[in-house]
Design an enzyme around this catalytic site. Structure first.
Site, short mmCIF file in Angstrom:
data_model
loop_
_atom_site.label_atom_id
_atom_site.label_comp_id
_atom_site.label_asym_id
_atom_site.label_seq_id
_atom_site.Cartn_x
_atom_site.Cartn_y
_atom_site.Cartn_z
N ASN A 48 18.75 -18.48 43.07
CA ASN A 48 18.13 -17.94 41.85
C ASN A 48 18.02 -16.42 41.91
O ASN A 48 18.33 -15.72 40.95
CB ASN A 48 16.71 -18.52 41.67
N ARG A 375 28.80 -26.68 29.48
CA ARG A 375 29.08 -26.80 30.93
C ARG A 375 29.52 -28.22 31.24
O ARG A 375 28.98 -29.19 30.69
CB ARG A 375 27.84 -26.49 31.77
N ARG A 405 28.09 -18.65 31.58
CA ARG A 405 28.10 -17.77 32.75
C ARG A 405 28.26 -18.55 34.06
O ARG A 405 27.58 -19.53 34.31
CB ARG A 405 26.81 -16.95 32.80
N HIS A 435 25.90 -22.93 22.24
CA HIS A 435 25.10 -23.53 23.31
C HIS A 435 24.59 -24.92 22.92
O HIS A 435 23.91 -25.58 23.69
CB HIS A 435 23.93 -22.58 23.62
N TYR A 468 18.80 -32.59 36.72
CA TYR A 468 18.01 -31.92 35.68
C TYR A 468 17.35 -32.98 34.81
O TYR A 468 17.94 -34.03 34.53
CB TYR A 468 18.90 -31.07 34.76
N ARG A 561 8.96 -23.89 31.80
CA ARG A 561 9.34 -23.90 33.22
C ARG A 561 9.43 -22.50 33.80
O ARG A 561 8.93 -22.23 34.89
CB ARG A 561 10.69 -24.60 33.39
N HIS A 589 14.25 -29.32 32.15
CA HIS A 589 15.24 -28.72 31.26
C HIS A 589 15.13 -29.08 29.77
O HIS A 589 15.74 -28.42 28.94
CB HIS A 589 16.65 -29.08 31.77
#
Length: 706
Positions: A48, A375, A405, A435, A468, A561, A589
């Site tokens: 992270n 993704r 990314r 997204h 997740y 979160r 998530h």
């Protein structure tokens, strides 16, 4: 131009993010967590922090270079002041991380899991390591000296380099050895225990064999972190029809960006420090010494090597995503035509959605499958099923975001595979990332066009669906399907301004609808209620509306979160706001928004956080939940999260977090959801019409043969 207003109930997003990562590190210090899981939290904290420096710190350097007088709207700090605050806040986190790693490493030794320094090796092990080095490592090393004839090499982002001072007669110079990417990160030693040594330590120990013509001193190893906040060049986008080519060039450019951090294993001498600061154009504050490994990917491989006899003591009890509590065995497509289904990852499996796509790929009534992809896993059954559908003559459209990314290359590869199979592949918009998580299956039922729509809070990634927490709604509601059909049409023709009856879509309607729903609760005053779950919160319009709702007496719970730029409990501003953060076994998530209470509550799930980038600079989709059982399930889950007093922390008015006080009853939300999934009763298997006809045909066939 008027003076910029800085609110007294907001905080800087970067410092808020660092506090989130501190909560990750707290999980590594939690003695109720198994030791190898604690070590994984150290690795997650480290990963992270790497990304934070590459993206957030990198972007602040860019901003400081362009306009250092621009003030952060939440804290009133300039980019330079934010960088100073970040480096100051990160220094103690390094010390805390090193201490935590050392404690866990020490506690693992009795279990035979030993990360070793060279001096800790036994004599036979030293012989083994030296032989391995000479035969397997030395032949593939690419050492270099730095002198007037040998310029300082380009150091790759997040790669490790062994460095030393070299002397030959009266000449002194620097020696640099890249740790090759194609050799293992660690060398495992012979024996039953898991004893290992990091490869950079092996190279450093035998550096005299590498630079055998020199006197070697001041051995060290270093690692640079580079700015990776790259955006594709707008003009290149406009002038080049192949966006994949632009993204490949962008990835190449990322490798050579400016240094934002330098990590060293040992303290640097004054002369070396100045030399590296000049070389990388950084200040001493950008240099961090760490006593632990700079890369921790090997931790996950070590966890896989733990013998079964020790797994219970060192690793979380295994949990496999369960079959959906809403679905029976048999055709998923036939079942979702009759009722809405909500999948809850990772407590329930992603398989029903994948099976739905597989069934659609071969169903003669299905005409089209359309999907947005952000993704994907390295191995993606979803892509194989979509390709099979295209090869079966279905029209398959995939809107793939190549700018996800650090997943850019993966998405480029999958887009090429899908095009080869005959899928229609689109790449989104110049200034807006797509997204959203939306899939639409269109099929013919007699003379009618019908829809099955899936709306999710997370990506179609089969690997992360086990790590997740997310929700995935599958509905045959025709009005939602019609909205989804209009959405895909708009995406295909480059229209971001589409109007929808039920779906709320950014950048046009999502934020406006959320603010409007909050206004409805404000009008109820003390009877109003807002509960929202998201990953991050930075949007100033939303922040102001939360404050207005609090001042009107509305009770507000935000489960956030990570980054949260609004402060609760500020007198006259946010007294009626509570902010909760959950950090546990799984990465939280989902995005869930609830306005009101009981049967009158309006409930949405979607892909968007309340961040300006999501609400104004991305294509996001949220969907209303109409099914009473699913609404009840979501509200139940939110209540369990709010009751969590094991992994939940509440934010205080100064932006720090404190674990909740545990009463007689402890509540761990993630454990509760695992137990509920394990204990859920599934409906009995249903034989559908097509299957019945097939079965009757087989029976009659048997009688005909007789």
């Amino acid at each position: 131009m008027g003076k910029q207003e800085i609110l007294d109930y907001t905080q800087n997003r970067e410092l808020s993010w660092l506090r989130f990562n501190q909560r990750v590190l707290e999980e590594a210090r939690d003695e109720t967590v198994p030791l190898m899981e604690r070590m994984k939290f150290v690795a997650i904290f480290t990963s992270n922090l790497d990304e934070f420096f590459m993206i957030r710190v990198g972007s602040l350097y860019d901003m400081a270079a362009v306009d250092n007088k621009k003030l952060d709207t939440k804290s009133g700090m300039t980019p330079k002041q934010q960088l100073e605050a970040i480096y100051q806040a990160v220094a103690p986190l390094y010390k805390e991380r090193d201490k935590t790693y050392a404690e866990i490493k020490k506690q693992l030794k009795p279990y035979g899991v030993c990360g070793l320094d060279f001096k800790e090796l036994e004599q036979q092990e030293k012989k083994y390591v030296k032989k391995y080095f000479k035969e397997q490592i030395l032949p593939v090393l690419s050492p270099q000296i730095v002198d007037p004839n040998h310029p300082f090499p380009h150091l790759l982002n997040k790669e490790i380099y062994v460095v030393a001072n070299l002397k030959q007669g009266s000449n002194t110079m620097t020696g640099i050895v890249p740790v090759p990417q194609y050799i293992p990160e660690v060398l495992y030693l012979p024996g039953h225990d898991i004893r290992y040594i990091r490869m950079e330590k092996v190279i450093m120990e035998y550096l005299e064999l590498v630079f055998d013509k020199y006197e070697v001193s001041d051995k060290n190893y270093i690692c640079v972190t580079r700015n990776a906040d790259i955006s594709p060049d707008d003009e290149a986008y406009a002038d080049n029809e192949d966006f994949r080519f632009i993204m490949k060039e962008t990835l190449h450019k990322r490798r050579r960006m400016a240094v934002v951090r330098l990590e060293t294993a040992s303290p640097l001498g004054k002369e070396m420090e100045k030399y590296l600061c000049d070389r990388f154009k950084i200040t001493p504050e950008c240099i961090f010494r760490t006593k632990m490994p700079m890369k921790l990917g090997f931790i996950f491989a070590i966890a896989d090597k733990i013998p079964d006899s020790m797994k219970r003591a060192l690793i979380d009890e295994p949990f496999s995503p369960q079959p959906s509590a809403s679905l029976a065995d048999g055709s998923i497509m036939e079942q979702v035509k009759k009722k809405d289904v909500l999948l809850s990852f990772p407590y329930e499996s992603m398989d029903p959605f994948l099976q739905l796509i597989r069934e659609a790929a071969s169903d003669p009534d299905v005409m089209t499958i359309k999907i947005t992809i952000y993704r994907l896993a390295k191995k993606a059954r979803l892509v194989e099923y979509l390709c099979a559908a295209a090869e079966n003559g279905k029209e398959v459209t995939a809107l793939i975001e190549l700018r996800a990314r650090f997943d850019e290359q993966n998405n480029i590869d999958w887009s090429e595979r899908m095009e080869e199979a005959g899928c229609r592949v689109l790449y989104g918009f110049e200034d807006y990332k797509v997204h959203s998580k939306l899939c639409l299956i269109t099929y013919r039922n007699k003379n009618e066009i019908r829809y099955i729509t899936q709306v999710g809070t997370g990506n179609y990634n089969e690997k992360t669906a086990k790590m997740y927490t997310d929700y995935s709604l599958i509905t045959s509601d025709q009005e939602i399907g019609e909205d989804a059909a209009v959405f895909f049409k708009n995406m295909s023709i480059g229209n971001l301004d589409g109007a929808y009856d039920h779906l709320i879509v950014s950048p046009t309607s999502l934020k406006q609808k959320v603010l409007s729903l909050m206004d409805e609760e404000i009008r109820k005053g003390e009877h109003g209620r807002i509960v929202m779950k998201m990953n991050s919160l930075t949007d100033m319009d939303f922040i102001r509306k939360v404050s207005a709702a609090s001042q009107a007496g509305v009770k507000i719970d935000l489960i956030v979160r990570g980054i949260c730029c609004i402060l609760p409990g500020i007198q006259g501003r946010t007294e009626n706001l509570r902010v909760t953060s959950i950090v546990g076994r799984y990465l939280e998530h989902p995005r869930v928004f609830v306005f009101g209470t009981g049967d009158d509550a309006k409930v949405y799930i979607g892909s968007a956080d309340m961040m300006t980038r999501n609400t104004e600079k991305r294509v996001e989709v949220a969907c209303p939940i109409f099914d009473p059982k699913i609404r009840k399930k979501l509200m139940h889950d939110l209540n369990i999260m709010l009751a969590d007093n094991v992994k939940a922390r509440k934010m205080l008015s100064d932006g720090t977090y404190r674990k909740k006080v545990q009463g007689e009853r402890t509540v761990n939300a993630q454990e509760t959801f695992m137990k509920e999934a394990l204990n859920a009763r599934r409906p009995a298997a249903v034989v559908h019409k097509k299957e019945k006809e097939s079965l009757l045909g087989k029976i009659f066939g048997i009688f005909r043969k007789k």
